[in-house]
Design an enzyme around this catalytic site. Sequence first.
Site, mmCIF file in Angstrom:
data_model
loop_
_atom_site.group_PDB
_atom_site.id
_atom_site.type_symbol
_atom_site.label_atom_id
_atom_site.label_comp_id
_atom_site.label_asym_id
_atom_site.label_seq_id
_atom_site.Cartn_x
_atom_site.Cartn_y
_atom_site.Cartn_z
ATOM 1 N N ASP A 486 13.547 -28.064 -27.383
ATOM 2 C CA ASP A 486 13.889 -26.877 -26.584
ATOM 3 C C ASP A 486 13.100 -25.656 -27.054
ATOM 4 O O ASP A 486 12.497 -25.650 -28.148
ATOM 5 C CB ASP A 486 15.405 -26.630 -26.692
ATOM 6 C CG ASP A 486 16.001 -26.079 -25.409
ATOM 7 O OD1 ASP A 486 15.265 -25.437 -24.647
ATOM 8 O OD2 ASP A 486 17.201 -26.287 -25.188
ATOM 9 N N ASP A 556 18.202 -25.426 -16.099
ATOM 10 C CA ASP A 556 19.575 -25.454 -16.608
ATOM 11 C C ASP A 556 20.578 -25.460 -15.467
ATOM 12 O O ASP A 556 21.764 -25.692 -15.683
ATOM 13 C CB ASP A 556 19.835 -24.238 -17.507
ATOM 14 C CG ASP A 556 19.332 -24.479 -18.923
ATOM 15 O OD1 ASP A 556 18.978 -25.621 -19.243
ATOM 16 O OD2 ASP A 556 19.295 -23.507 -19.713
HETATM 17 C C1 GLA Z 1 18.932 -24.690 -23.369
HETATM 18 C C2 GLA Z 1 18.784 -26.006 -22.681
HETATM 19 C C3 GLA Z 1 20.138 -26.624 -22.427
HETATM 20 C C4 GLA Z 1 20.843 -26.793 -23.762
HETATM 21 C C5 GLA Z 1 20.929 -25.470 -24.481
HETATM 22 C C6 GLA Z 1 21.447 -25.647 -25.881
HETATM 23 O O1 GLA Z 1 19.551 -23.747 -22.548
HETATM 24 O O2 GLA Z 1 18.059 -25.866 -21.495
HETATM 25 O O3 GLA Z 1 20.018 -27.862 -21.776
HETATM 26 O O4 GLA Z 1 20.159 -27.729 -24.541
HETATM 27 O O5 GLA Z 1 19.655 -24.836 -24.574
HETATM 28 O O6 GLA Z 1 21.558 -24.470 -26.580
#
Ligand code: GLA
Length: 745
Positions: A486, A556
Site C-alpha cells: 500500500d 477503496d
Molecule cells: C488503504 C487501502 C485499503 C486498506 C487500508 C488499510 O486505504 O486501499 O484497502 O488496506 O489502506 O489502512
Amino acid sequence: MKNILKIRVAVMILGTIVVAGLSAYRSLGQAGRGQTFRLDGGDVTYEFGVNERGELQAIYWGEKLGAHDAVVAAHSMPEMASFDSPGTTTPQEYAAWGAGLFTEPGLKISFADGNRDLVLHFVSSHATAGNYEILMKDISREIRVTLRYSMDAESGILARSAVIENRDKAAVVVEQAAAAQWTLPAARYTVSYLTGRWGGEWTLNQEPIQGGSRVIESRRGSTGHQANPWFAISRDDSGKTVGPLSAGEEHGEVWFGALAWSGSWRITVERTQLDAVRVTGGFNPFDFGYKLNPGEKMETPIFYGGYSNHGLGGASRLLHHYELVHILPTAPNPKPRPVIYNSWEATEFRVDEAGQEALAEKAASIGVDRFVMDDGWFGQRKDDHAGLGDWYVNKEKFPNGLKPLIDKVHSLGMDFGLWVEPEMINPDSDLYRKHPDWVLNFPGRPRSESRNQLVLNLARPDVRDYVEGFLDKILSENDIAFLKWDYNRNWSEPGWDAVPVDEQKKVYVEFVGNLYAILADLRKKHPKIEIESCSGGGGRVDLGILRYTDEVWPSDNTDPYDRLSMQNGFSYAYTPQVMMAWVTDSPHWGNNRATSLTYRMLSSMDGSLGIGANLNKWSAEDFATAKRLIAAYHAVQKTIVQGELYRLISPRDGSEFSATESVSGDRGQAVVFAYADATIQGRGFPLLELQGLDPDARYKLAFIEGKALSGTLETASGDWWMHHGISLDLRGDFQAASFRLDREK
Ligand code: GLA
C-alpha cells in the site's frame, strides 16, 4: 584600453565558440539525410526518417502498409510564416528545445555556461529485428540521445524510450525529458483519458482535440488517483465512422498509449497551430531537474503506443493482451488470480489471531484460495496514528507471531497474504524517533502529514536498504505468498537534503527507481511471492509498477454499482486480470446503498474476484450463494480475466443498463455479465448481440445467474448469438445476470 582588450578577448572567445559550433555541426556531416526507418507489427506500420536538415522526423503511424511500399523520405515543413518556421512545425520524433521550437519539447537541457539551446541531429542507427536504436547528438555539444524503438510483432505496440548522455566536460541539468513524442496524421480527433479522485477513480473523459494542449499529469510523486498515464485518440473525420465526441467502441481508427512510470508524469496532447496532433509523455517537468555529470546518463521510462482500426474496444484488447504477454512479472503466462479474502472492511485495524482464524475458516468454506491479513498487525498499530515504519509483529494481537495464523490458513487449504505500506512512516513510531531525517522534507519547514503519516525518502540508499531489509526478513521468516503493498498519501515538501543542492531534485527519479529495484530484488529472492499495488485504491496503477506487481487495487470504493463504471474506465487501459474486485457488505459504508449478494458477487466476478465482507454476519443462505458463485467463477475465470473484452453496453453517462462480454483466446467460450441498475418506465433490458465468436461454430448457452426471456435457443451458431442476439429477463433495481456460451466439440 583595458576595457577594449576585454571586449576583444570576449569577441575572440565568442568567435571560437561559434566556429567550434559550426565545425561540430559540419562534422555531423550529412549523416543519414534521406534515410528512412520502418517498423511493422500486427496491423500497424510505423515510419520515420532523417530529413534534409538532419532532424529525425515522423513519417507515418497507422494501418499496416504494403510490404513492398517504399518509405517516402522525410522533408521538413516549409516556412509558413516568419512565425511558423520549420524548426517548430516539422514533426520531429524527439524535438529538443532550441532553435525556435515553440511546440512541446521532448528534451530541455541547461548547460553550466548558461546555454540552453539544444538541437538534435541524427548520427547513426542500429537495427535488430523489430528494434531500432537511433543515436542523435546536439549540433555542437556532446549531448547524446539514444532513441529506442521496439515493436511487438503480434500487436504492433511500440515501446519507445530515450537515453540521455552527457559527454560534455561540464555538468548539465536535464529540465524536461519525455520518453517519446508521437505524431498522428492531421485530422479531427476525440481524445479519451482517465481521471478521478480517492474513492472515485477511472472516469473516462472524452472531448474533441482543439487547438492548444490538453495536459494530463501527476505532480504528486506517484501515479495518482487524479489522472492515469494512458490516452486514446479516436479519429472523427473523413468518413472513418466515429462521430465527434462519440469515439467508436468497435469501429474506427484509434491511437493509444500508456506510460510506464510510477512517479510524477505528464502527457501532453497538443494540436499545433497547423493542426498537427502530437502527444508527448514522460517525466513531469514540473519541479524537475536531473543533473548529469560528465560521463553520466539517464534513461526515461518507456512510453508504449499502439494503433487499432477496431475502435476503443480493439485498442483495449491489444493493450490487455500486451500486458499479459509482455508487461506482467509472470508474463507471458500469468495465472488467473487466486480468489482472496481480506477482512479490512470487516475488522479494519482490529486484527488478532482468534478473529482472523475465525474469518479464515469461513472464507475457506466458500472456496476462497488466499487469505490476506490487512493493516493493523504490526508495531503499535491500533489506528492510523501510529506504527508505520515498525515492521515487527504486534505481540498483544499475535502473542506467538504470525505462524499460528499462517499454519491455520494453510491447513484450510488457502495460502497467506499480508498488508504492508513500506514507503511510509508515522511520526509516532520507533523508526521516526530514531531516524527523523529519513523522510522527504525541507529542513526548517513544516512536515505536512496526511493520514498522520510522512513519506520515507526511498531515494536515500539507507532507507532503500531498510525497506528492502525488513521486507526480505518478513518473507524469509514466514510462509507468505502475497503482499498487498500500500501507499496511502502523496508527497509534500519533497526535499532530499542529504545530497548537494544541485542533486536534490533527482528524488523524483531515484525514489521510483529504488522502488522498482526493491520489488525486483524481492521477487528474485522470493520467486513465489505475488504482489498487489495499492495506493488508497487506484493511486498507483501504471505499466511501470505492473512490471513488478501481479495485480492492483482499483479503488477503496467497493460499492458494486459504483464499481461498474470504474471497472469500465479501468478496462480501457488495463486488463481485468489485474483488476481486483471485492464483494463487501450491504448497505455499503460509502453511500448506504443496499444491494443483493448476487448483484455484488456478479459485479466483482466481472474482474479478479475477492471477498471483503464481514463473514461473521453472513446467513447460511449467503454462504451457499457465495460458494455456488465462486465455483462458477473458478470454472470460467480464465476467459473473464484473460479473454478478449467487449464492452457491450457502457454503464457510463447515467445508463441504467450495462453489459460486458469476454471471449476466450480460442473463441471456445464467452462469458457475459449484464446489469440492470434501474428499471425506468418498464423498459426491458436491451437485446444483447454478442461479439467476437466464431460465426460457424455452435455454442451452448448456460446461465450462471438469471435467465433469458422465452425465444432463446439453447444451442446456436456464433452468427446467431452475434446477430439474432439474446434477450434477458432482467428487471428491477441493481439486478444482475450472467451466462456462458461454450463451443460444442
Ligand atoms: C488503504 C487501502 C485499503 C486498506 C487500508 C488499510 O486505504 O486501499 O484497502 O488496506 O489502506 O489502512
